[in-house]
Motif scaffolding. Structure first.
Motif, PDB file in Angstrom:
ATOM      1  N   ARG A 115      -2.655   8.513  48.246  1.00 55.24           N
ATOM      2  CA  ARG A 115      -1.633   8.522  49.288  1.00 55.24           C
ATOM      3  C   ARG A 115      -1.516   7.160  49.971  1.00 55.24           C
ATOM      4  NH1 ARG A 115      -3.835  14.181  51.657  1.00 55.24           N
ATOM      5  NH2 ARG A 115      -2.673  15.609  50.296  1.00 55.24           N
ATOM      6  N   ILE A 116      -2.662   6.551  50.263  1.00 52.85           N
ATOM      7  CA  ILE A 116      -2.636   5.242  50.920  1.00 52.85           C
ATOM      8  C   ILE A 116      -1.977   4.217  50.009  1.00 52.85           C
ATOM      9  CG2 ILE A 116      -4.112   3.332  51.671  1.00 52.85           C
ATOM     10  CD1 ILE A 116      -6.033   5.433  52.803  1.00 52.85           C
ATOM     11  N   GLU A 117      -2.322   4.223  48.729  1.00 49.86           N
ATOM     12  CA  GLU A 117      -1.708   3.273  47.801  1.00 49.86           C
ATOM     13  C   GLU A 117      -0.211   3.541  47.666  1.00 49.86           C
ATOM     14  OE1 GLU A 117      -0.847   0.229  45.578  1.00 49.86           O
ATOM     15  OE2 GLU A 117      -2.781   0.545  46.572  1.00 49.86           O
ATOM     16  N   ARG A 118       0.192   4.813  47.663  1.00 47.45           N
ATOM     17  CA  ARG A 118       1.616   5.143  47.601  1.00 47.45           C
ATOM     18  C   ARG A 118       2.349   4.625  48.831  1.00 47.45           C
ATOM     19  NH1 ARG A 118       2.615  11.135  48.805  1.00 47.45           N
ATOM     20  NH2 ARG A 118       2.125  10.229  50.850  1.00 47.45           N
ATOM     21  N   ASP A 119       1.748   4.840  50.018  1.00 44.13           N
ATOM     22  CA  ASP A 119       2.380   4.364  51.251  1.00 44.13           C
ATOM     23  C   ASP A 119       2.474   2.844  51.271  1.00 44.13           C
ATOM     24  OD1 ASP A 119       2.599   6.973  52.048  1.00 44.13           O
ATOM     25  OD2 ASP A 119       0.861   6.922  53.390  1.00 44.13           O
ATOM     26  N   LEU A 120       1.410   2.176  50.825  1.00 43.51           N
ATOM     27  CA  LEU A 120       1.442   0.718  50.783  1.00 43.51           C
ATOM     28  C   LEU A 120       2.511   0.222  49.821  1.00 43.51           C
ATOM     29  CD1 LEU A 120      -2.388  -0.101  50.794  1.00 43.51           C
ATOM     30  CD2 LEU A 120      -0.746  -0.693  52.574  1.00 43.51           C
ATOM     31  N   ARG A 121       2.629   0.867  48.669  1.00 39.77           N
ATOM     32  CA  ARG A 121       3.644   0.446  47.691  1.00 39.77           C
ATOM     33  C   ARG A 121       5.052   0.611  48.260  1.00 39.77           C
ATOM     34  NH1 ARG A 121       2.023   3.384  44.043  1.00 39.77           N
ATOM     35  NH2 ARG A 121       3.508   5.119  44.195  1.00 39.77           N
ATOM     36  N   ARG A 122       5.291   1.740  48.938  1.00 40.95           N
ATOM     37  CA  ARG A 122       6.610   1.962  49.539  1.00 40.95           C
ATOM     38  C   ARG A 122       6.905   0.915  50.612  1.00 40.95           C
ATOM     39  NH1 ARG A 122       6.536   8.573  50.406  1.00 40.95           N
ATOM     40  NH2 ARG A 122       6.888   9.142  48.211  1.00 40.95           N
ATOM     41  N   ALA A 147       4.865  -9.210  65.888  1.00 45.64           N
ATOM     42  CA  ALA A 147       4.018  -8.318  65.094  1.00 45.64           C
ATOM     43  C   ALA A 147       3.552  -9.072  63.860  1.00 45.64           C
ATOM     44  CB  ALA A 147       4.756  -7.045  64.698  1.00 45.64           C
ATOM     45  N   ALA A 148       2.357  -8.719  63.393  1.00 46.95           N
ATOM     46  CA  ALA A 148       1.811  -9.310  62.175  1.00 46.95           C
ATOM     47  C   ALA A 148       0.881  -8.294  61.534  1.00 46.95           C
ATOM     48  CB  ALA A 148       1.054 -10.606  62.491  1.00 46.95           C
ATOM     49  N   TYR A 149       1.043  -8.099  60.243  1.00 48.34           N
ATOM     50  CA  TYR A 149       0.152  -7.178  59.540  1.00 48.34           C
ATOM     51  C   TYR A 149       0.166  -7.498  58.056  1.00 48.34           C
ATOM     52  CZ  TYR A 149       4.596  -4.602  58.863  1.00 48.34           C
ATOM     53  OH  TYR A 149       5.878  -4.244  58.577  1.00 48.34           O
ATOM     54  N   CYS A 150      -0.787  -6.913  57.352  1.00 44.16           N
ATOM     55  CA  CYS A 150      -0.940  -7.115  55.920  1.00 44.16           C
ATOM     56  C   CYS A 150      -0.707  -5.795  55.204  1.00 44.16           C
ATOM     57  CB  CYS A 150      -2.342  -7.652  55.607  1.00 44.16           C
ATOM     58  SG  CYS A 150      -2.709  -7.784  53.839  1.00 44.16           S
ATOM     59  N   LEU A 151       0.004  -5.852  54.096  1.00 46.55           N
ATOM     60  CA  LEU A 151       0.134  -4.706  53.198  1.00 46.55           C
ATOM     61  C   LEU A 151      -0.666  -5.053  51.952  1.00 46.55           C
ATOM     62  CD1 LEU A 151       3.980  -4.072  53.623  1.00 46.55           C
ATOM     63  CD2 LEU A 151       2.100  -2.827  54.711  1.00 46.55           C
ATOM     64  N   PRO A 152      -1.939  -4.667  51.914  1.00 54.46           N
ATOM     65  CA  PRO A 152      -2.824  -5.137  50.846  1.00 54.46           C
ATOM     66  C   PRO A 152      -2.594  -4.389  49.543  1.00 54.46           C
ATOM     67  CG  PRO A 152      -4.014  -3.686  52.309  1.00 54.46           C
ATOM     68  CD  PRO A 152      -2.640  -3.822  52.886  1.00 54.46           C
ATOM     69  N   GLY A 153      -3.322  -4.817  48.522  1.00 51.32           N
ATOM     70  CA  GLY A 153      -3.220  -4.208  47.208  1.00 51.32           C
ATOM     71  C   GLY A 153      -3.234  -5.280  46.146  1.00 51.32           C
ATOM     72  N   THR A 154      -2.871  -4.891  44.923  1.00 50.20           N
ATOM     73  CA  THR A 154      -2.838  -5.876  43.844  1.00 50.20           C
ATOM     74  C   THR A 154      -1.685  -6.869  44.032  1.00 50.20           C
ATOM     75  OG1 THR A 154      -1.531  -4.296  42.532  1.00 50.20           O
ATOM     76  CG2 THR A 154      -3.926  -4.315  42.190  1.00 50.20           C
ATOM     77  N   ARG A 155      -0.642  -6.450  44.775  1.00 59.15           N
ATOM     78  CA  ARG A 155       0.473  -7.343  45.120  1.00 59.15           C
ATOM     79  C   ARG A 155       0.609  -7.372  46.638  1.00 59.15           C
ATOM     80  NH1 ARG A 155       5.136  -5.667  44.230  1.00 59.15           N
ATOM     81  NH2 ARG A 155       4.661  -3.443  44.009  1.00 59.15           N
ATOM     82  N   PRO A 156      -0.291  -8.057  47.326  1.00 55.76           N
ATOM     83  CA  PRO A 156      -0.299  -7.994  48.795  1.00 55.76           C
ATOM     84  C   PRO A 156       0.915  -8.672  49.407  1.00 55.76           C
ATOM     85  CG  PRO A 156      -1.828  -9.660  48.036  1.00 55.76           C
ATOM     86  CD  PRO A 156      -1.333  -8.956  46.805  1.00 55.76           C
ATOM     87  N   ARG A 187      -9.540  -7.376  50.187  1.00 58.84           N
ATOM     88  CA  ARG A 187      -9.178  -5.967  49.972  1.00 58.84           C
ATOM     89  C   ARG A 187      -9.856  -5.056  50.997  1.00 58.84           C
ATOM     90  NH1 ARG A 187      -6.933  -4.634  45.103  1.00 58.84           N
ATOM     91  NH2 ARG A 187      -6.424  -2.730  46.270  1.00 58.84           N
ATOM     92  N   HIS A 188      -9.669  -5.368  52.266  1.00 58.48           N
ATOM     93  CA  HIS A 188     -10.319  -4.607  53.336  1.00 58.48           C
ATOM     94  C   HIS A 188      -9.871  -3.149  53.394  1.00 58.48           C
ATOM     95  CE1 HIS A 188     -11.390  -8.498  55.723  1.00 58.48           C
ATOM     96  NE2 HIS A 188     -12.295  -8.190  54.824  1.00 58.48           N
ATOM     97  N   GLU A 189      -8.697  -2.857  52.826  1.00 61.01           N
ATOM     98  CA  GLU A 189      -8.271  -1.457  52.832  1.00 61.01           C
ATOM     99  C   GLU A 189      -9.225  -0.574  52.025  1.00 61.01           C
ATOM    100  OE1 GLU A 189      -6.513  -2.726  48.905  1.00 61.01           O
ATOM    101  OE2 GLU A 189      -7.066  -3.643  50.824  1.00 61.01           O
ATOM    102  N   LEU A 190      -9.912  -1.165  51.038  1.00 67.16           N
ATOM    103  CA  LEU A 190     -10.874  -0.396  50.244  1.00 67.16           C
ATOM    104  C   LEU A 190     -12.109  -0.038  51.056  1.00 67.16           C
ATOM    105  CD1 LEU A 190     -10.670  -2.321  46.847  1.00 67.16           C
ATOM    106  CD2 LEU A 190      -9.442  -0.266  47.559  1.00 67.16           C
ATOM    107  N   VAL A 191     -12.383  -0.813  52.109  1.00 67.57           N
ATOM    108  CA  VAL A 191     -13.492  -0.492  53.006  1.00 67.57           C
ATOM    109  C   VAL A 191     -13.123   0.680  53.910  1.00 67.57           C
ATOM    110  CG1 VAL A 191     -14.988  -1.378  54.842  1.00 67.57           C
ATOM    111  CG2 VAL A 191     -14.320  -2.876  52.956  1.00 67.57           C
TER     112      VAL A 191
END
Length: 312
Positions: A115-122, A147-156, A187-191
């Motif tokens: 779900r988290i990866e799906r939300d990040l991809r969207r 505002a500032a934020y990161c959308l992490p993943g293989t394509r951040p 890849r802090h989202e994995l933590v």
């Protein structure tokens, strides 16, 4: 019968409630973020092992006095589609409970990660459509609120608003970007993901505290990276100017912590704690170094202890 089960049951109860509460209240993790995250991870791993291991120990007790060899016997019989004759109703119920807990914990963890990866991809796709492409990763949204934020993943994607650019001096903007690049690189989202799953599987106050604490510690790790690259004063001023940065995992409750009209979609960690941490010079006393070392030792012991107890 319960020789192997009761220590695991006691450990499971301690790690499910009082230990997370005490660790969340402690002040030392702010000074040793990396060690504190390792300790939180150890609490989660050891708690899961103990929670599943306790009913398993009850279930295989008639087969062997040790959990490991009892599981070997049980597996051998299960492979031949046999139910050991020595198992009674209590043992069968305990084994069923262990199976349910295993499926629950593993299943919720996998579903949460998906779900988290799906939300990040969207969100990445939406940002790519709506924002200006400053470079391969950086996206600039046309929005007046900072505002500032990161959308992490293989394509951040690193997302900032025009309000952020207008509100910050060049060194402050570089500090914010360095902070978000740290999220993307490491890849802090994995933590954070396993703790979001823990909170979903066990929606209790300790689980919520664990998720909030680890999210804040991950932000502090990224702060440390930015402080080394740009300097602590610049990052502290930036945090004050824009009101903090969002964590690397989308909010599972679909609440926008920056307000209904804000562009962020992730939990915002307490900014005041982070600013105070940056302003206050890190202590170099021997006692502080010992605290960090003790946390690492406790993390190793928490994982190695139950593992040895099961495999002995």
């Amino acid at each position: 019968m319960f020789a192997d089960a009761w220590p695991l049951a006691v450990l499971a109860v301690l790690l499910a409630w009082p230990v997370p509460i005490l660790l969340a209240r402690a002040s030392w993790p702010r000074r040793h973020a990396r060690a504190a995250i390792a300790l939180w991870q150890a609490v989660g791993i050891a708690g899961g092992l103990a929670l599943i291991g306790a009913p398993l120990a009850v279930g295989v007790a008639p087969l062997d006095k040790h959990l490991r060899t009892g599981l070997v016997v049980l597996w051998r019989d299960a492979f031949h589609l046999r139910v050991p004759a020595s198992l009674g109703l209590l043992q069968e119920a305990a084994l069923a409970l262990a199976a349910v807990l295993t499926v629950r914990l593993v299943g919720v963890t996998l579903l949460s990660a998906l779900r988290i990866e799906r939300d990040l991809r969207r969100q990445r796709d939406a940002v790519d459509l709506a924002a200006e492409h400053a470079d391969r990763q950086l996206r600039v949204l046309e929005h007046a609120s900072p505002a500032a934020y990161c959308l992490p993943g293989t394509r951040p994607r690193i997302v900032i608003t025009e309000g952020t650019i207008a509100a910050l001096a060049p060194d402050e903007l570089e500090a914010v970007l360095a902070h978000e690049r740290a999220h993307a690189k490491w890849r802090h989202e994995l933590v954070v993901q396993p703790f979001v799953a823990w909170e979903s599987a066990l929606p209790l106050p300790p689980a919520r505290r664990a998720t909030a604490s680890v999210t804040a510690l991950v932000e502090m790790l990224a702060d440390d990276h930015a402080a080394r690259a740009v300097g602590r004063p610049a990052l502290a001023r930036a945090l004050v100017a824009i009101g903090g940065t969002a964590g690397p995992v989308p909010n599972q409750r679909a609440e926008h912590d920056q307000g209904a009209d804000g562009p962020g979609a992730a939990r915002v960690t307490p900014t005041l704690d982070r600013v105070q941490r940056l302003v206050k010079a890190p202590a170099a006393a021997l006692s502080e170094r010992l605290v960090g070392s003790a946390a690492w030792f406790a993390a190793v012991l928490l994982v190695a202890g139950p593992t040895w107890y099961v495999l002995r």
